[in-house]
Design an enzyme around this catalytic site. Structure first.
Site, mmCIF file in Angstrom:
data_model
loop_
_atom_site.group_PDB
_atom_site.id
_atom_site.type_symbol
_atom_site.label_atom_id
_atom_site.label_comp_id
_atom_site.label_asym_id
_atom_site.label_seq_id
_atom_site.Cartn_x
_atom_site.Cartn_y
_atom_site.Cartn_z
ATOM 1 N N ASP A 1 -15.272 -4.081 39.380
ATOM 2 C CA ASP A 1 -15.287 -5.319 39.194
ATOM 3 C C ASP A 1 -16.226 -6.028 40.179
ATOM 4 O OD1 ASP A 1 -14.494 -7.990 39.360
ATOM 5 O OD2 ASP A 1 -12.540 -7.735 39.196
ATOM 6 N N HIS A 2 -17.291 -6.647 39.527
ATOM 7 C CA HIS A 2 -18.567 -7.000 40.224
ATOM 8 C C HIS A 2 -18.038 -8.330 41.021
ATOM 9 C CE1 HIS A 2 -22.576 -7.061 41.716
ATOM 10 N NE2 HIS A 2 -23.067 -7.053 40.713
#
Ligand code: CAO
Length: 553
Positions: A525-526
């Site tokens: 999850d950036h």
């Protein structure tokens, strides 16, 4: 108790009439007069009612079959044992015409309104306006209005449907006697109307002439001032089946193509039939279509919740009628598959994913795994080793053991380390969770993985055994294939995809050496993990898997 054969009664001149709906199934208990099948010729839609009360024991017709007088519909077991004329169609079994166009020679018990019952001419109020009233609707009085299709100010054309009436036998449109602008509309859905009741005034209508004679339903357009109840079924049959993906015909003022039973059912549920796509013959909407529509609509909040825009910004994928291209079969999804579909979709649209790939050199690890398996007699697969490596990398980079708070304002760091692994089962994907991986050795992890994987395949996992994961591993190594893009198992922030190890020539500085390389795909999850941290994590993972001593530390 007696078994009766139910046959198609006299349906006038028509033969080879298509069955467009079968309303009962074997084992159903039916009442006398309950409709069993619906036939539709190019002139009329007819329901064939049961001659007796009883239990349907067999059915000999299906949707699409063509039937004529005397065709066997099925068998009914009756309580009374009455009906000596078991194979004859008793009078009660005469078809009920749905809509006004009943077959010529059939006299239903309670005849449906006939178009031949001439509608009175609309009375001209002035040269440019018409007082529209309810025409002759047969023997009926106080007929419920089920739909009002226009409102004050609407411009209508001659013959455009203004409202829809429905008796227990028929559904009728009341068409406009001329073109003009609707004024003073007096009727609302739910009102009960009889012949002569005022409907509205049509302003700007041309000069009015009395119709020469009542036209049959198919003569629409010949007598512009003629008010005749139009048979809903027969009328819409002439239209092409709905081509719109989401709903039925959708032309303004045009009724969806459905029988009275389906309309009643839709009304009870508050379903707008114009939004329902018919799956019946020639696009006819059947009860199952309404049920499917309701299910789909109820499922939408989940889909909307999955969307960051609350579902509003994402255009839906248009529905396609695949049967137009060839034979199809529709199979309902297993419960797990439906749940995981919603979960994966939610994760996919909510999380900005990045997938980083790398190879781990597992040549030594593989040699050790095999010998340890042989020596211990315990089946050690690669998965527990990968788990151990992931655990150590998560200890080194604790942001991987975290979740974003729902509002996205803080990071919830976990002080426990539970790992999920995706397991492929006959019913779909499940993710059992192994607790406290940091406190367990390879053998214990191997045993627990095997136990949970078996439980998963046998459908015996308890809900608690699928909860609390901090990070997931999706291992496709037993199957094959290269790198892939695993979807983060929200609210976790990363997932590791493991593919099949392959021998590759690896340059050792002097020469190419054959090494067993394990393809890894790390999705994260950036919002929580930036690219540098993602790269550090996967590099550490490859080091841990490439050097057993590090893994043992
Ligand atoms: N490279 C080479 N061989 C591998 C391997 C890899 N990465 N991973 C497993 N293998 C081998 C195993 O060693 C075993 O070989 P032997 O039978 O010769 O010992 C064989 O493949 C089968 O292993 P397995 O898959 O049964 O066992 P596992 O512990 O590796 O995996 C489980 C268990 C439950 C993860 C796996 O069975 C499974 O269900 N995988 C599918 C997961 C999945 O569907 N992921 C997709 C999720 S997203 O849609």
């Amino acid at each position: 108790m007696a078994k009766l054969e139910i046959k198609v009664p006299d349906i006038g001149d028509s033969s080879d009439v298509p069955v467009i709906e079968v309303l009962v199934k074997v084992g159903d208990t039916v009442t006398q007069e309950q409709s069993l099948i619906v036939l539709e010729s190019d002139k009329a839609t007819m329901e064939v009612p049961s001659p007796e009360a009883g239990v349907i024991r067999s059915l000999s017709v299906k949707t699409g079959d063509k039937v004529s007088k005397g065709t066997l519909i099925g068998e009914i077991e009756t309580e009374t044992g009455a009906a000596a004329a078991a194979t004859a169609a008793p009078p009660a079994a005469e078809p009920k015409a749905v809509g006004a166009a009943k077959p010529k020679t059939v006299e239903p018990a309670a005849p449906a309104p006939s178009p031949a019952a001439a509608a009175p001419p609309a009375k001209p109020a002035a040269s440019s306006s018409i007082e529209v009233t309810i025409p002759d609707i047969g023997d009926y009085n106080g007929v419920p209005v089920i739909e009002v299709l226009v409102k004050d100010g609407d411009t209508v054309t001659a013959e455009q449907a203004l409202l829809v009436l429905e008796t227990d036998k028929a559904t009728m449109e009341i068409p406009s006697p001329g073109a003009g602008v609707v004024q003073g509309f007096k009727i609302k859905a739910g009102d009960k109307v009889s012949k002569g009741d005022a409907v509205c005034t049509l302003q700007g209508a041309g000069p009015v002439q009395a119709p020469a004679a009542a036209a049959p339903a198919d003569d629409r357009g010949q007598g512009p001032l003629l008010q005749k109840p139009a048979p809903v079924g027969a009328d819409l049959v002439r239209d092409e089946p709905a081509a719109t993906p989401q709903g039925s015909s959708g032309k303004p003022g045009e009724l969806p193509y459905a029988g009275p039973g389906t309309r009643k059912f839709a009304r009870e549920l508050g379903v707008d039939l114009t939004k329902v796509k018919g799956s019946g013959l020639r696009g006819r909407i059947v009860v199952e279509d309404v049920q499917a529509f309701v299910k789909q609509t109820l499922a939408q909040p989940a889909a909307a919740a999955a969307s960051p825009a609350g579902g509003s910004g994402i255009p839906p994928i248009p529905a396609v009628d695949f049967s137009q291209f060839g034979k199809i079969e529709t199979v309902p999804l297993a419960r797990i598959r439906k749940l995981s579909a919603a979960h994966l979709h939610r994760a996919w649209v909510n999380i900005p994913h990045v997938t980083q790939t790398d190879d781990a050199d597992i040549t030594e690890l593989e040699a050790f795994r095999k010998s340890a398996s042989d020596e211990s007699g315990i089946k050690l697969t690669l998965l527990p080793f990968v788990m151990k490596a992931v655990e150590k990398a998560m200890q080194a980079y604790p942001d991987f053991n975290a979740s974003l708070s729902p509002a996205g304002a803080s990071l919830i760091k976990k002080k426990y380390l539970h790992l999920g692994f995706a397991a492929d089962t006959p019913n779909g994907l499940v993710v059992p969770v192994i607790r406290d991986v940091d406190k367990k050795g390879i053998v214990q992890l191997a045993n627990e993985c095997a136990e949970l994987a078996k439980k998963a395949r046998d459908g015996k996992l308890k809900p608690d055994e699928m909860k609390g994961g901090c990070f997931s591993i999706s291992s496709l190594g037993g199957i094959g294939g290269g790198y892939f893009t695993p979807i983060v198992n929200a609210p976790e922030v990363a997932i590791l995809g493991v593919s099949r190890g392959v021998m590759k020539p690896v340059w050792d500085g002097k020469a190419f050496q054959p090494r067993l390389m394990l393809p890894l795909s790390l999705s994260y999850d950036h919002r929580v993990i930036d690219g540098a941290l993602g790269a550090r994590f996967i590099v550490l993972l490859t080091k841990l898997l490439g050097d057993l001593r590090r893994l043992a530390l």
